[in-house]
Design a protein around this motif. Structure first.
Motif, mmCIF file in Angstrom:
data_model
loop_
_atom_site.group_PDB
_atom_site.id
_atom_site.type_symbol
_atom_site.label_atom_id
_atom_site.label_comp_id
_atom_site.label_asym_id
_atom_site.label_seq_id
_atom_site.Cartn_x
_atom_site.Cartn_y
_atom_site.Cartn_z
ATOM 1 N N THR A 11 -40.698 10.717 28.789
ATOM 2 C CA THR A 11 -41.810 10.431 29.696
ATOM 3 C C THR A 11 -42.036 8.922 29.778
ATOM 4 N N LYS A 12 -42.238 8.472 31.000
ATOM 5 C CA LYS A 12 -42.514 7.048 31.168
ATOM 6 C C LYS A 12 -43.993 6.786 30.890
ATOM 7 N N LYS A 13 -44.272 5.566 30.428
ATOM 8 C CA LYS A 13 -45.637 5.250 29.965
ATOM 9 C C LYS A 13 -46.683 5.227 31.072
ATOM 10 N N LEU A 14 -46.247 4.937 32.305
ATOM 11 C CA LEU A 14 -47.228 4.716 33.377
ATOM 12 C C LEU A 14 -47.064 5.714 34.523
ATOM 13 N N GLU A 15 -46.435 6.837 34.227
ATOM 14 C CA GLU A 15 -46.231 7.886 35.233
ATOM 15 C C GLU A 15 -47.584 8.284 35.831
ATOM 16 N N GLU A 19 -41.674 1.694 34.400
ATOM 17 C CA GLU A 19 -42.379 2.623 33.499
ATOM 18 C C GLU A 19 -43.093 3.728 34.289
ATOM 19 N N GLY A 20 -42.779 3.831 35.592
ATOM 20 C CA GLY A 20 -43.262 4.964 36.374
ATOM 21 C C GLY A 20 -44.488 4.703 37.228
ATOM 22 N N ALA A 21 -45.049 3.477 37.178
ATOM 23 C CA ALA A 21 -46.239 3.205 38.007
ATOM 24 C C ALA A 21 -45.851 3.097 39.483
ATOM 25 N N GLN A 22 -46.806 3.480 40.332
ATOM 26 C CA GLN A 22 -46.673 3.229 41.770
ATOM 27 C C GLN A 22 -47.276 1.845 41.980
ATOM 28 N N VAL A 23 -46.485 0.923 42.496
ATOM 29 C CA VAL A 23 -46.897 -0.482 42.463
ATOM 30 C C VAL A 23 -47.162 -1.022 43.866
ATOM 31 N N VAL A 24 -48.304 -1.693 43.999
ATOM 32 C CA VAL A 24 -48.647 -2.365 45.249
ATOM 33 C C VAL A 24 -48.430 -3.857 45.048
ATOM 34 N N LEU A 25 -47.541 -4.416 45.876
ATOM 35 C CA LEU A 25 -47.232 -5.848 45.773
ATOM 36 C C LEU A 25 -48.086 -6.585 46.793
ATOM 37 N N ALA A 26 -49.074 -7.334 46.310
ATOM 38 C CA ALA A 26 -50.044 -7.991 47.183
ATOM 39 C C ALA A 26 -49.864 -9.501 47.079
ATOM 40 N N ASP A 27 -49.555 -10.120 48.207
ATOM 41 C CA ASP A 27 -49.251 -11.558 48.136
ATOM 42 C C ASP A 27 -49.477 -12.181 49.507
ATOM 43 N N ILE A 28 -49.849 -13.470 49.485
ATOM 44 C CA ILE A 28 -49.901 -14.232 50.737
ATOM 45 C C ILE A 28 -48.470 -14.437 51.235
ATOM 46 N N ASN A 29 -47.526 -14.400 50.326
ATOM 47 C CA ASN A 29 -46.095 -14.468 50.638
ATOM 48 C C ASN A 29 -45.605 -13.038 50.879
ATOM 49 N N ALA A 87 -43.846 -9.873 31.431
ATOM 50 C CA ALA A 87 -43.844 -8.499 31.966
ATOM 51 C C ALA A 87 -44.005 -7.477 30.839
ATOM 52 N N LYS A 88 -43.372 -7.727 29.692
ATOM 53 C CA LYS A 88 -43.485 -6.775 28.573
ATOM 54 C C LYS A 88 -44.922 -6.701 28.067
ATOM 55 N N ALA A 89 -45.595 -7.851 28.026
ATOM 56 C CA ALA A 89 -46.999 -7.862 27.589
ATOM 57 C C ALA A 89 -47.881 -7.144 28.613
ATOM 58 N N VAL A 90 -47.556 -7.316 29.886
ATOM 59 C CA VAL A 90 -48.344 -6.654 30.938
ATOM 60 C C VAL A 90 -48.198 -5.130 30.826
ATOM 61 N N VAL A 91 -46.984 -4.651 30.582
ATOM 62 C CA VAL A 91 -46.780 -3.200 30.426
ATOM 63 C C VAL A 91 -47.580 -2.690 29.225
#
Ligand SMILES: NC(=O)c1ccc[n+]([C@@H]2O[C@H](COP(=O)([O-])OP(=O)(O)OC[C@H]3O[C@@H](n4cnc5c(N)ncnc54)[C@H](O)[C@@H]3O)[C@@H](O)[C@H]2O)c1
Length: 268
Positions: A2-6, A30-40, A228-232
């Motif tokens: 199981t992924k940690k963020l499913e 890790e299974g999260a649904q990710v929203v990439l929000a950026d001015i770029n 990234a590892k700390a963020v997870v």
């Protein structure tokens, strides 16, 4: 396994390149649904596509942290698509090279430069928290991860506006943790040391990089994946009893006596 963020939904601001890109990809892996929000938005779209190509779930949405309406629009779009927000990673900052170059000696510091650092780095972090926290309260849990910096806790001779704006992020982190802890919403900050990205490499010559490496306890400078590892960790239940913390991810550069680098060099 199981992924940690499913099943969890994460927003990562400033995720169109560099550290934010690495964090978004790590959360997705890790299974999260990710929203990439950026001015770029072009960068955010590229990263979202790369996440989907790797089998993850992601979409890109434009965001200008200077405008509260832009934050409102983003949060509404995320809730319409996924119906929840579990993780907010406030990673974006005004790191444009012109801004960082102008953020110099205080005698010459333009108020516009000071204001821009605070508007994006601090007020932007507050606005994202303001508009995401209701969904976290409804879900009965949440993790907010603010991006600070080592210069928020130690004096430096560069970038006073940036440093002060990140110190304010530290205060906001602890205030947020205090306000929403009883709602099971955690808020922590990461304080990176120098992380090698095209921007940090372009701002520093080889000599300056060598100086920083000399004063880093570990034998290398940082990489986006270290953050990234700390963020997870902070996003997942592995850190379910961790809140209000300022966590340095910096190879130990902020932990020792100022002379340690010299002594180690002398000892060989
Ligand atoms: N690279 C380092 O050595 C280092 C060290 C300490 C802290 N940090 C912090 O890490 C984070 C990421 O830094 P990075 O090195 O990847 O830099 P970066 O410039 O690649 O990332 C900043 C992101 O923020 C976005 N952004 C800027 N203004 C915005 C706005 N008004 N609205 C929405 N998005 C906006 C940019 O488009 C960019 O994608 C920043 O908060 C930075 O302060 C970096």
């Amino acid at each position: 396994m199981t992924k940690k963020l499913e099943g969890r939904v994460a927003i990562v601001t400033g995720s169109g390149a560099n550290i934010g890109e690495a964090c978004a990809k790590a959360l997705a892996s890790e299974g999260a649904q990710v929203v990439l929000a950026d001015i770029n938005i072009d960068g955010a779209k590229r990263v979202a596509q790369e996440i989907r190509d790797a089998g993850g779930e992601a979409f890109a949405h434009p965001l200008n942290l200077l405008e509260e309406d832009s934050v409102r629009t983003l949060v509404a779009a995320v809730l319409e698509r996924y119906g929840r927000i579990d993780i907010l990673h406030n990673n974006a900052a005004d790191t444009r090279s012109a801004q960082m170059a102008a953020d110099g000696p205080i005698q010459q510091l333009e108020t516009a430069v000071w204001d821009s650092a605070f508007a994006v780095n601090t007020r932007g972090t507050m606005l994202m928290t303001k508009h995401c926290v209701a969904a976290m309260i409804e879900a009965g849990r949440g993790s907010i991860i603010n991006m600070s910096s080592g210069v928020s806790i130690l004096g430096d001779v560069f970038n006073p506006a940036y440093s002060a704006s990140k110190s304010a992020v530290n205060a906001l982190t602890r205030n947020t943790a205090a306000q929403f802890g009883k709602r099971n919403i955690r808020c922590n900050a990461i304080l990176p040391g120098l992380i090698l990205t095209p921007l940090s490499r372009s701002m520093m010559g080889a000599e300056q990089l060598a100086l920083l490496e000399k004063h880093t306890l570990l034998p290398r400078l940082g990489a986006p994946d270290d953050i990234a590892k700390a963020v997870v960790f902070l996003a997942s239940d592995d850190s379910s009893f961790v809140t209000g913390q300022l966590i340095s991810v910096d190879g130990g550069i902020t932990t020792h006596q100022p002379y340690v680098g010299e002594v180690l060099a002398q000892l060989g």
